[in-house]
Design a protein around this motif. Structure first.
Motif, PDB file in Angstrom:
ATOM      1  N   ALA A 182       0.940  -1.216  -0.038  1.00 49.40           N
ATOM      2  CA  ALA A 182      -0.055   0.047  -0.003  1.00 49.40           C
ATOM      3  C   ALA A 182       0.708   1.399  -0.068  1.00 49.40           C
ATOM      4  O   ALA A 182       0.345   2.279  -0.348  1.00 49.40           O
ATOM      5  N   ASP A 183       2.131   1.042   0.326  1.00 49.62           N
ATOM      6  CA  ASP A 183       3.180   2.322   0.369  1.00 49.62           C
ATOM      7  C   ASP A 183       3.529   2.864  -1.031  1.00 49.62           C
ATOM      8  O   ASP A 183       4.374   3.648  -1.139  1.00 49.62           O
ATOM      9  N   GLY A 184       2.909   1.960  -1.895  1.00 49.03           N
ATOM     10  CA  GLY A 184       3.334   2.218  -3.420  1.00 49.03           C
ATOM     11  C   GLY A 184       4.440   1.561  -3.780  1.00 49.03           C
ATOM     12  O   GLY A 184       5.150   1.466  -5.016  1.00 49.03           O
ATOM     13  N   LEU A 185       5.414   0.766  -2.952  1.00 48.14           N
ATOM     14  CA  LEU A 185       6.457  -0.165  -3.520  1.00 48.14           C
ATOM     15  C   LEU A 185       6.305  -1.526  -3.587  1.00 48.14           C
ATOM     16  O   LEU A 185       5.211  -2.048  -3.612  1.00 48.14           O
ATOM     17  N   ALA A 186       7.134  -2.084  -4.595  1.00 45.29           N
ATOM     18  CA  ALA A 186       7.114  -3.392  -4.686  1.00 45.29           C
ATOM     19  C   ALA A 186       8.299  -4.329  -3.917  1.00 45.29           C
ATOM     20  O   ALA A 186       9.390  -3.514  -3.826  1.00 45.29           O
ATOM     21  N   SER A 187       8.161  -5.100  -3.325  1.00 43.70           N
ATOM     22  CA  SER A 187       8.964  -6.018  -2.681  1.00 43.70           C
ATOM     23  C   SER A 187       9.399  -7.346  -3.406  1.00 43.70           C
ATOM     24  O   SER A 187       8.503  -7.935  -3.882  1.00 43.70           O
ATOM     25  N   LEU A 188      10.622  -7.844  -3.622  1.00 49.08           N
ATOM     26  CA  LEU A 188      10.968  -9.179  -4.336  1.00 49.08           C
ATOM     27  C   LEU A 188      12.038  -9.551  -3.148  1.00 49.08           C
ATOM     28  O   LEU A 188      12.696  -9.202  -2.773  1.00 49.08           O
ATOM     29  N   GLU A 189      11.310 -11.029  -2.920  1.00 48.19           N
ATOM     30  CA  GLU A 189      12.068 -11.758  -1.749  1.00 48.19           C
ATOM     31  C   GLU A 189      11.943 -13.008  -2.168  1.00 48.19           C
ATOM     32  O   GLU A 189      11.003 -13.698  -2.429  1.00 48.19           O
ATOM     33  N   PRO A 190      12.919 -14.118  -1.694  1.00 49.33           N
ATOM     34  CA  PRO A 190      13.040 -15.223  -1.826  1.00 49.33           C
ATOM     35  C   PRO A 190      11.641 -16.133  -1.113  1.00 49.33           C
ATOM     36  O   PRO A 190      11.694 -15.660   0.085  1.00 49.33           O
ATOM     37  N   PHE A 193      11.495  -1.919  -3.903  1.00 57.01           N
ATOM     38  CA  PHE A 193      11.567  -1.060  -5.209  1.00 57.01           C
ATOM     39  C   PHE A 193      10.608  -0.099  -5.281  1.00 57.01           C
ATOM     40  O   PHE A 193       9.557  -0.132  -4.881  1.00 57.01           O
ATOM     41  N   ARG A 194      11.160   1.050  -5.713  1.00 55.55           N
ATOM     42  CA  ARG A 194      10.298   2.195  -5.838  1.00 55.55           C
ATOM     43  C   ARG A 194      10.092   2.405  -7.291  1.00 55.55           C
ATOM     44  O   ARG A 194      10.951   2.410  -8.078  1.00 55.55           O
ATOM     45  N   ALA A 195       8.683   2.849  -7.708  1.00 58.11           N
ATOM     46  CA  ALA A 195       8.350   3.017  -9.052  1.00 58.11           C
ATOM     47  C   ALA A 195       9.009   4.295  -9.469  1.00 58.11           C
ATOM     48  O   ALA A 195       8.831   5.158  -8.896  1.00 58.11           O
ATOM     49  N   ASN A 196       9.323   4.332 -10.837  1.00 58.60           N
ATOM     50  CA  ASN A 196      10.082   5.462 -11.611  1.00 58.60           C
ATOM     51  C   ASN A 196       9.133   6.463 -12.460  1.00 58.60           C
ATOM     52  O   ASN A 196       9.397   7.118 -12.919  1.00 58.60           O
ATOM     53  N   GLY A 197       7.781   5.722 -12.497  1.00 54.36           N
ATOM     54  CA  GLY A 197       6.856   6.498 -13.321  1.00 54.36           C
ATOM     55  C   GLY A 197       6.708   5.968 -14.819  1.00 54.36           C
ATOM     56  O   GLY A 197       5.989   6.612 -15.712  1.00 54.36           O
ATOM     57  N   ASP A 198       7.925   5.164 -15.305  1.00 59.17           N
ATOM     58  CA  ASP A 198       7.976   4.876 -16.696  1.00 59.17           C
ATOM     59  C   ASP A 198       8.126   3.351 -17.020  1.00 59.17           C
ATOM     60  O   ASP A 198       8.398   2.985 -17.801  1.00 59.17           O
ATOM     61  N   GLY A 199       7.420   2.710 -15.962  1.00 54.86           N
ATOM     62  CA  GLY A 199       7.292   1.144 -16.143  1.00 54.86           C
ATOM     63  C   GLY A 199       8.371   0.592 -15.580  1.00 54.86           C
ATOM     64  O   GLY A 199       8.687  -0.645 -15.470  1.00 54.86           O
ATOM     65  N   ALA A 204      20.149  -2.715  -4.362  1.00 56.64           N
ATOM     66  CA  ALA A 204      20.081  -1.091  -4.181  1.00 56.64           C
ATOM     67  C   ALA A 204      20.887  -0.209  -5.525  1.00 56.64           C
ATOM     68  O   ALA A 204      21.844  -0.610  -5.895  1.00 56.64           O
ATOM     69  N   GLY A 205      19.530   0.524  -5.955  1.00 53.32           N
ATOM     70  CA  GLY A 205      20.060   1.222  -7.348  1.00 53.32           C
ATOM     71  C   GLY A 205      20.036   0.625  -8.528  1.00 53.32           C
ATOM     72  O   GLY A 205      19.977   1.267  -9.561  1.00 53.32           O
ATOM     73  N   GLU A 206      19.746  -0.826  -8.491  1.00 54.45           N
ATOM     74  CA  GLU A 206      19.616  -1.562  -9.653  1.00 54.45           C
ATOM     75  C   GLU A 206      18.081  -1.548 -10.351  1.00 54.45           C
ATOM     76  O   GLU A 206      17.298  -1.191  -9.611  1.00 54.45           O
ATOM     77  N   LEU A 207      18.068  -1.641 -11.617  1.00 54.81           N
ATOM     78  CA  LEU A 207      17.046  -1.269 -12.299  1.00 54.81           C
ATOM     79  C   LEU A 207      16.089  -2.577 -12.487  1.00 54.81           C
ATOM     80  O   LEU A 207      16.630  -3.667 -13.099  1.00 54.81           O
ATOM     81  N   LEU A 208      14.828  -2.393 -12.175  1.00 54.80           N
ATOM     82  CA  LEU A 208      13.701  -3.799 -12.559  1.00 54.80           C
ATOM     83  C   LEU A 208      12.924  -3.276 -13.498  1.00 54.80           C
ATOM     84  O   LEU A 208      12.422  -2.130 -13.385  1.00 54.80           O
ATOM     85  N   LYS A 209      12.845  -3.852 -14.639  1.00 58.68           N
ATOM     86  CA  LYS A 209      11.889  -3.714 -15.629  1.00 58.68           C
ATOM     87  C   LYS A 209      11.261  -4.933 -16.179  1.00 58.68           C
ATOM     88  O   LYS A 209      11.674  -6.109 -16.135  1.00 58.68           O
ATOM     89  N   ALA A 210       9.967  -4.862 -16.764  1.00 60.61           N
ATOM     90  CA  ALA A 210       9.206  -5.944 -17.090  1.00 60.61           C
ATOM     91  C   ALA A 210       9.380  -5.796 -18.679  1.00 60.61           C
ATOM     92  O   ALA A 210       9.329  -5.027 -19.355  1.00 60.61           O
ATOM     93  N   VAL A 211       9.890  -6.947 -19.281  1.00 57.09           N
ATOM     94  CA  VAL A 211      10.399  -7.101 -20.532  1.00 57.09           C
ATOM     95  C   VAL A 211       8.907  -7.640 -21.214  1.00 57.09           C
ATOM     96  O   VAL A 211       8.466  -8.791 -20.990  1.00 57.09           O
ATOM     97  N   GLN A 212       8.306  -6.962 -22.239  1.00 58.68           N
ATOM     98  CA  GLN A 212       7.005  -7.558 -22.879  1.00 58.68           C
ATOM     99  C   GLN A 212       7.370  -8.188 -24.444  1.00 58.68           C
ATOM    100  O   GLN A 212       8.433  -7.902 -25.016  1.00 58.68           O
ATOM    101  N   ARG A 213       6.443  -9.259 -24.601  1.00 55.94           N
ATOM    102  CA  ARG A 213       6.430  -9.858 -25.900  1.00 55.94           C
ATOM    103  C   ARG A 213       5.850  -8.939 -26.905  1.00 55.94           C
ATOM    104  O   ARG A 213       5.212  -7.705 -26.623  1.00 55.94           O
TER     105      ARG A 213
END
Length: 463
Positions: A381-389, A399-405, A415-424
């Motif tokens: 609900a705080d607008g973040l995404a979490s990735l964990e085992p 992860f904090r959204a950058n507004g561009d996907g 920390a500082g690394e970029l996460l993005k969804a790759v589309q078909r």
């Protein structure tokens, strides 16, 4: 609806345990007076004192000398300059303050005590002699300022913070004391924090190691060394300062910059890891009884001081005493935090759902695989995404959204690394790319672009 105790009130048993701890500390530490405060939820919830100052029980307005807690204030001034774009932490000191003889050290190294500079200035003992004996930076540094290669090891350095004070003066065009008052003390309402004692204040004492006898300690103006340890303050002011260190204040320094100050900056191989100790940018970091604590200790002849925060528990403690030695103020402050945290665990904020749901983002939630490692991606609900085992210890981050996907990692390995969804081509999500790592919906999904490819015969057994 069940009634709850107001969050700001401590239970009687907790208050008695706090009083007992400082009473034991004062008696066993043989200090003429001791004063302490505990902060929870952004405000002071307990204050305690033992014995007297000038015949009166010390309250939250009685000043004590706080020694090296001064360094945290100086670090805040330097981070303000960085945030304004006036300097970069990677800048060598020489770029801004030329001719010191120690200019090869970077600003970050000075802040983190990794510059290689000596721990103390040349004789005579600077804490017990007038600052007028060291009018210039050359007098503070001596003929051989460096004892170690810069950036290679943690070595606490008081002259290093003198150089940071000179940096503040050079870039602001005003004395360190004036800049500190204008940019930190006044905005935060710390009107009982000053470079010289203001009544009511405690006197500093040496306690004879083999007799219950006292000797007054000299009170010297530290001159050039002031940015390393000059300040006087109170439990009231330091409690307010602790709230600032935890939450930030946009008038002074952002929460993001405070998090940076609280992050270990000294090379881990040289910090005292056996004691759970590291150093950030003007803040000490300790791990005690499974609890992460940040803050700073301080000492000058006649005085001991400690300020400790547990960010996770939202509790801070301040302990001030007027003796030269015999009392482990940092341990006492940490114990006060633990007493409250264990007796009255923090009540979590109520869970609340997302205010709005983006279908394209919701599609990313759920289980992903990095190779054969199972991970879960959650949207909070705080607008973040979490990735964990999903099991075991493994790499995890929010992860904090950058507004561009795309999303930027906030902590840990990512920390500082970029996460993005790759589309078909049809717009469906093929996989997640996290700093070149590919996360797929199935282990080594042959429908995704897995580096190295996927064996066309697929998964098999061995007969």
């Amino acid at each position: 609806m069940a009634m709850t105790t107001p969050q700001e009130e401590l239970l009687p048993g907790t208050r008695r345990a706090l009083l007992h701890r400082i009473a034991v500390a004062q008696a066993e530490g043989r200090t003429p007076s001791l004063v302490a405060a505990v902060v929870r939820g952004g405000r002071t919830v307990w204050h305690g004192a033992r014995t007297s100052v000038d015949g009166h029980g010390p309250d939250e307005n009685v000043q004590y000398r706080i020694g090296s807690i001064t360094k945290t204030f100086t670090a805040v001034l330097v981070l303000r300059l960085r945030d304004e774009g006036v300097l970069d932490l990677g800048d060598p000191l020489e770029k801004h303050v030329p001719g010191t003889g120690a200019g090869e050290a970077t600003i970050a190294e000075l802040l983190a005590h990794t510059s290689g500079l000596a721990a103390e200035s040349p004789a005579p003992w600077w804490e017990r002699t007038p600052g007028s004996l060291r009018p210039d930076l050359a007098d503070v540094l001596g003929e051989q300022p460096f004892l170690h290669p810069a950036g290679r090891r943690f070595h606490y350095s008081n002259p290093g913070y003198t150089l940071l004070g000179a940096l503040v003066e050079k870039l602001r065009g005003a004395p360190w004391e004036e800049v500190l008052r204008r940019e930190v003390l006044e905005p935060l309402g710390l009107d009982r924090t000053s470079t010289r004692p203001q009544a009511p204040h405690a006197g500093g004492w040496a306690v004879h190691p083999w007799a219950d006898a006292l000797l007054p300690e000299p009170v010297e103006d530290l001159g050039r060394m002031a940015p390393a340890g000059q300040l006087w303050s109170t439990t009231g002011d330091l409690a307010r300062f602790a709230v600032f260190l935890a939450k930030g204040d946009e008038r002074v320094l952002s929460a993001a910059s405070l998090r940076e100050m609280r992050t270990p900056a000294a090379p881990s191989a040289t910090a005292d890891l056996s004691a759970g100790y590291a150093y950030g940018l003007g803040l000490e970091i300790r791990h005690q009884d499974g609890r992460a604590l940040v803050g700073h200790s301080g000492s000058l002849p006649g005085f001991l001081a400690g300020l400790i925060l547990s960010i996770e528990d939202d509790i801070a403690a301040v302990v001030l005493a007027n003796c030269t030695s015999g009392l482990l103020v940092g341990t006492v402050a940490a114990d006060l935090v633990a007493i409250v945290a264990e007796a009255e665990p923090r009540i979590p904020e109520p869970w609340r759902p997302l205010s709005e749901v983006d279908a394209s983002v919701l599609e990313l939630a759920g289980q992903w695989y990095w190779g054969t490692h199972a991970f879960g991606l959650r949207l909070t609900a705080d607008g973040l995404a979490s990735l964990e085992p999903l099991s075991g210890k493994g790499r995890r981050s929010r992860f904090r959204a950058n507004g561009d996907g795309t999303w930027t990692g906030l902590e840990g390995y990512y920390a500082g690394e970029l996460l993005k969804a790759v589309q078909r081509p049809d717009g469906s999500v093929s996989h997640l790319d996290l700093g070149s790592f590919v996360f797929t919906r199935q282990p080594y999904d042959d429908g995704a672009s897995v580096p190295g490819g996927v064996d066309p015969e697929g998964w098999r057994g061995i007969g």
